[in-house]
Scaffold this motif. Structure first.
Motif, PDB file in Angstrom:
ATOM      1  N   CYS A 194      -4.367   2.496  15.769  1.00  0.00           N
ATOM      2  CA  CYS A 194      -3.798   1.546  14.797  1.00  0.00           C
ATOM      3  C   CYS A 194      -2.876   0.566  15.517  1.00  0.00           C
ATOM      4  O   CYS A 194      -2.436   0.832  16.637  1.00  0.00           O
TER       5      CYS A 194
ATOM      6  N   VAL B 205       1.719  -4.546   9.046  1.00  0.00           N
ATOM      7  CA  VAL B 205       0.846  -4.219   7.921  1.00  0.00           C
ATOM      8  C   VAL B 205       0.995  -5.249   6.805  1.00  0.00           C
ATOM      9  O   VAL B 205       0.021  -5.727   6.239  1.00  0.00           O
TER      10      VAL B 205
ATOM     11  N   ASP C 260       7.334   6.353   5.033  1.00  0.00           N
ATOM     12  CA  ASP C 260       6.531   5.532   4.129  1.00  0.00           C
ATOM     13  C   ASP C 260       7.029   4.087   4.193  1.00  0.00           C
ATOM     14  O   ASP C 260       7.918   3.759   4.974  1.00  0.00           O
TER      15      ASP C 260
ATOM     16  N   GLY D 299       0.834  -1.190   0.000  1.00  0.00           N
ATOM     17  CA  GLY D 299       0.000   0.000   0.000  1.00  0.00           C
ATOM     18  C   GLY D 299       0.867   1.238   0.000  1.00  0.00           C
ATOM     19  O   GLY D 299       2.084   1.160  -0.049  1.00  0.00           O
ATOM     20  N   THR D 300       0.223   2.381   0.033  1.00  0.00           N
ATOM     21  CA  THR D 300       0.997   3.623   0.019  1.00  0.00           C
ATOM     22  C   THR D 300       0.915   4.328   1.358  1.00  0.00           C
ATOM     23  O   THR D 300       1.131   5.524   1.463  1.00  0.00           O
ATOM     24  N   GLY D 301       0.576   3.582   2.401  1.00  0.00           N
ATOM     25  CA  GLY D 301       0.322   4.185   3.705  1.00  0.00           C
ATOM     26  C   GLY D 301       1.566   4.662   4.416  1.00  0.00           C
ATOM     27  O   GLY D 301       2.689   4.493   3.944  1.00  0.00           O
TER      28      GLY D 301
ATOM     29  N   ARG E  48      -0.069  14.273   5.013  1.00  0.00           N
ATOM     30  CA  ARG E  48      -0.780  13.408   4.056  1.00  0.00           C
ATOM     31  C   ARG E  48      -2.009  12.805   4.711  1.00  0.00           C
ATOM     32  O   ARG E  48      -2.303  11.638   4.547  1.00  0.00           O
TER      33      ARG E  48
ATOM     34  N   ARG F  65       6.033  -1.904  10.085  1.00  0.00           N
ATOM     35  CA  ARG F  65       5.649  -2.189   8.699  1.00  0.00           C
ATOM     36  C   ARG F  65       5.233  -3.648   8.538  1.00  0.00           C
ATOM     37  O   ARG F  65       4.324  -3.979   7.789  1.00  0.00           O
TER      38      ARG F  65
ATOM     39  N   ARG G 201      -4.032   9.492   8.746  1.00  0.00           N
ATOM     40  CA  ARG G 201      -4.050   8.039   8.895  1.00  0.00           C
ATOM     41  C   ARG G 201      -2.640   7.437   8.956  1.00  0.00           C
ATOM     42  O   ARG G 201      -1.816   7.648   8.072  1.00  0.00           O
ATOM     43  N   LEU G 202      -2.367   6.665  10.026  1.00  0.00           N
ATOM     44  CA  LEU G 202      -1.165   5.831  10.082  1.00  0.00           C
ATOM     45  C   LEU G 202      -1.608   4.377  10.006  1.00  0.00           C
ATOM     46  O   LEU G 202      -2.623   3.996  10.594  1.00  0.00           O
ATOM     47  N   GLU G 203      -0.841   3.584   9.282  1.00  0.00           N
ATOM     48  CA  GLU G 203      -1.211   2.159   9.162  1.00  0.00           C
ATOM     49  C   GLU G 203      -0.787   1.367  10.393  1.00  0.00           C
ATOM     50  O   GLU G 203      -1.442   0.405  10.772  1.00  0.00           O
TER      51      GLU G 203
END
Ligand code: ZN
Length: 333
Positions: free
Chosen positions: A112, A323, A27, A7-9, A66, A320, A69-71
């Motif tokens: 999250c 996710v 990122d 994803g681009t989160g 951006r 990461r 939202r943080l994943e």
């Protein structure tokens, strides 16, 4: 893992230290988009510090600009932690921190999933994934600063040991009846080669009238390791001898590490390593002289590349995996 799969989160990271909190928003590739640094104000106790951690991360997120939202979030914290439970068991530099469920509390506040890791382990993972250990498979990380911390990446995975205590390289015993270590024992590597050890040794040398340049620089104050390094670099022989002695002990510790773990990389970080060859050269000479040949010939000893961000970036790269559901968390399920 490809970028598309991930994803681009954005991922959040908080490195909790005794004096400062560093937050990053990165990122999926580890590129930094937001940063916040603020004092920990540890004397206010765990609840206030946790609030500051979340405020700090939100400030970094605001800078990233951006959306909110943080994943996932990764937290690096000092002291023994319970990785599975996400609990800081105790933290010597943080008053009142005993069995604090940091991962759960931060997850609730940020909304999250959150992972908690010991700061030295997180730094090892940061250097392994994004820093001086990229391309490595068996990496040992050492931070030589106030104390000496360590982290092990073995066969591409963080090695935590039976109950999270692996990698305490600073507590290799080296000298009988040596100086007292932070842990209470005598003669451990940390008591001989850390910044604290260098400063203590310099104090002794100054007390008997040695290290004239260092004495001038210190101007009556207790000398810091950084000042000893500076005096050594400007030709103070006694100061140089103190740095070389620290390097010699560090090299003996590294020799044990090389022989036991057969790493392909040893990454050295922390303030003391900023003095470079003063400490590194005698350390490498010890490894060269006393490590076993096959192991010695395979290992690269390098300086850390991520400066004071290795812990936060490592925590982010661990988060990461929450996710992408890869690596560290994969084969437990
Ligand atoms: Zn110790």
């Amino acid at each position: 893992m490809s970028v598309e799969e991930a994803g681009t989160g954005l991922i959040g990271a908080i490195d909790l230290g005794g004096t400062k909190i560093l937050s990053l928003v990165v990122d999926m590739l580890g590129e930094v988009h937001g940063v916040d640094v603020r004092p920990t104000e540890a004397h206010r106790g765990p609840n206030a510090v946790l609030r500051r951690m979340v405020d700090s991360l939100n400030a970094a997120l605001h800078e990233a600009g951006r959306g909110p939202r943080l994943e996932a979030v990764g937290v690096a914290a000092p002291g023994p932690i319970d990785f599975e439970q996400g609990i800081v068991v105790e933290a010597p530099n943080l008053p009142g921190w005993s069995n604090v469920p940091v991962a759960e509390l931060v997850a609730d506040m940020m909304g999250c999933p959150t992972v908690l890791e010991n700061d030295a382990n997180a730094a090892a993972w940061g250097e392994f994934t994004l820093g001086a250990g990229r391309g490595s498979r068996h990496l040992v990380y050492l931070t030589v600063s106030t104390g000496i911390g360590g982290g092990l990446v073995l066969d591409g995975r963080l090695y935590r040991g039976a109950n999270g205590g692996a990698g305490e390289i600073g507590h290799i015993p080296l000298v009988d009846d040596g100086p007292q270590c932070g842990c209470g024992a005598r003669g451990h590597l940390e008591a001989l080669a850390s910044g604290t050890a260098i400063a203590r040794r310099a104090g002794e040398v100054l007390a008997r009238g040695g290290a004239p340049l260092l004495a001038r620089l210190a101007a009556g104050n207790p000398p810091s390791a950084r000042l000893v390094s500076e005096a050594a670099a400007h030709g103070d022989r006694d100061a140089r001898a103190i740095m070389e002695e620290a390097g010699y002990h560090l090299g003996r510790g590294l020799t044990a590490v090389v022989n036991i773990f057969n790493p392909d990389h040893i990454v050295l970080g922390g303030g003391v390593m900023k003095s470079g060859d003063l400490v590194l050269r005698p350390a490498l000479a010890e490894v060269q002289a006393y490590a076993l040949r096959l192991q010695r010939e395979h290992v690269r000893v390098v300086l850390a590349a991520l400066e004071d961000r290795s812990g936060a970036l490592g925590a982010a790269m661990l988060a990461r995996e929450l996710v992408t559901n890869a690596g560290q968390f994969n084969d437990e399920t």
